[in-house]
Motif scaffolding. Structure first.
Motif, PDB file in Angstrom:
ATOM      1  N   GLY A 111      36.630  38.382  40.464  1.00  0.00           N
ATOM      2  CA  GLY A 111      35.453  39.243  40.549  1.00  0.00           C
ATOM      3  C   GLY A 111      35.164  40.028  39.297  1.00  0.00           C
ATOM      4  O   GLY A 111      34.387  40.983  39.331  1.00  0.00           O
ATOM      5  N   SER A 115      37.455  43.789  39.790  1.00  0.00           N
ATOM      6  CA  SER A 115      37.840  43.084  41.011  1.00  0.00           C
ATOM      7  C   SER A 115      39.207  43.535  41.507  1.00  0.00           C
ATOM      8  O   SER A 115      39.981  44.161  40.790  1.00  0.00           O
ATOM      9  CB  SER A 115      37.855  41.575  40.766  1.00  0.00           C
ATOM     10  OG  SER A 115      38.916  41.235  39.896  1.00  0.00           O
ATOM     11  N   ASP A 116      39.473  43.206  42.733  1.00  0.00           N
ATOM     12  CA  ASP A 116      40.768  43.461  43.352  1.00  0.00           C
ATOM     13  C   ASP A 116      41.452  42.105  43.509  1.00  0.00           C
ATOM     14  O   ASP A 116      40.954  41.228  44.220  1.00  0.00           O
ATOM     15  CB  ASP A 116      40.554  44.133  44.722  1.00  0.00           C
ATOM     16  CG  ASP A 116      41.862  44.476  45.422  1.00  0.00           C
ATOM     17  OD1 ASP A 116      42.868  43.782  45.185  1.00  0.00           O
ATOM     18  OD2 ASP A 116      41.877  45.427  46.219  1.00  0.00           O
ATOM     19  N   ALA A 120      40.613  38.903  46.147  1.00  0.00           N
ATOM     20  CA  ALA A 120      40.383  37.511  45.739  1.00  0.00           C
ATOM     21  C   ALA A 120      41.327  36.573  46.483  1.00  0.00           C
ATOM     22  O   ALA A 120      40.930  35.496  46.947  1.00  0.00           O
ATOM     23  CB  ALA A 120      40.566  37.371  44.230  1.00  0.00           C
TER      24      ALA A 120
END
Length: 249
Positions: A111, A115-116, A120
């Motif tokens: 992401g 993002s995390d 994901a």
């Protein structure tokens, strides 16, 4: 780790790769990655595919089924694994005794910078070809909730993953039973009793397959180059180690 592929393994891989197939789109990917669906047009890496599969089998015998594929940027690692190794690995009996595979492909930085990595991973695990039954039916955000569980309680995920794979095996057997029942009916209506008897015998001999999840973590280096905290890095590695040690991944 690359080992010399055995002659038998190489012949098997080549035989599978030479099955007649049709490809109606442009077979030239340029700089784009070859993915699972591109397996019919992915060629030239037979020895390397065999080496990865042999390394994985060796790791499996040591009860640590994890293989790290290392190489320079742009050398084709992603394509090798996603279009070469994964389509062969997930065929029944490539790994002896495993008759059913589910699979997921994730990237820690899927992401972008914000993002995390756990979201994901959770999103990949809930895909239709992976294990969507891992989702909490009462959750309003299944991906986020699964990500939190992966981050903080990965040991419980291993148990739920086992149950999800067992459920996938049962669903496979039910689907195959219905399919073979219908085939038997069609053969009898068509006046083909021998084929009908064969379908019935095959149905009666169906057994629950041993099911496993193949997890590909593409571009793992993003875990260390995309701004994730040291705590997130350590928890992510611990989660992957726990999944690999579960006996089902």
């Amino acid at each position: 780790l690359f080992t010399q592929i055995s002659g038998e393994r190489e012949r098997l891989l080549i035989a599978r790769g030479n099955r007649p197939r049709r490809w109606k789109e442009n077979p030239f990917r340029g700089l784009q990655v070859f993915d699972f669906e591109h397996a019919p047009i992915f060629h030239g890496r037979t020895k390397e595919i065999g080496a990865v599969l042999e390394a994985l089998e060796a790791q499996l015998r040591e009860q640590r089924p994890f293989v790290l594929v290392v190489g320079p940027s742009g050398s084709g690692k992603s394509s090798l694994v996603r279009a070469g190794v994964l389509p062969l690995l997930t065929q029944p009996e490539t790994i002896e005794g495993i008759g059913l595979w589910r699979w997921a492909v994730t990237r820690p930085g899927a992401g972008g910078r914000d993002s995390d990595c756990f979201e994901a991973l959770a999103s990949a695990l809930l895909e239709a070809l992976a294990l969507p039954t891992l989702a909490n039916l009462e959750s309003t955000d299944a991906v986020r909730d699964l990500a939190a569980e992966l981050r903080e309680h990965s040991s419980s995920i291993a148990l739920r993953l086992r149950d999800a794979l067992d459920n996938a095996a049962r669903e496979w057997k039910i689907d195959q039973t219905h399919y073979l029942t219908e085939k038997e009916r069609q053969f009898r209506e068509a006046g083909r009793p021998d084929d009908a008897d064969a379908a019935r015998e095959q149905r009666e001999n169906l057994e629950l397959p041993r099911a496993r999840l193949a997890l590909v973590i593409d571009q793992l280096e993003e875990l260390f180059t995309s701004g994730f905290s040291s705590d997130a890095q350590q928890k992510y590695v611990a989660t992957i180690a726990g999944l690999a040690g579960s006996g089902r991944v």
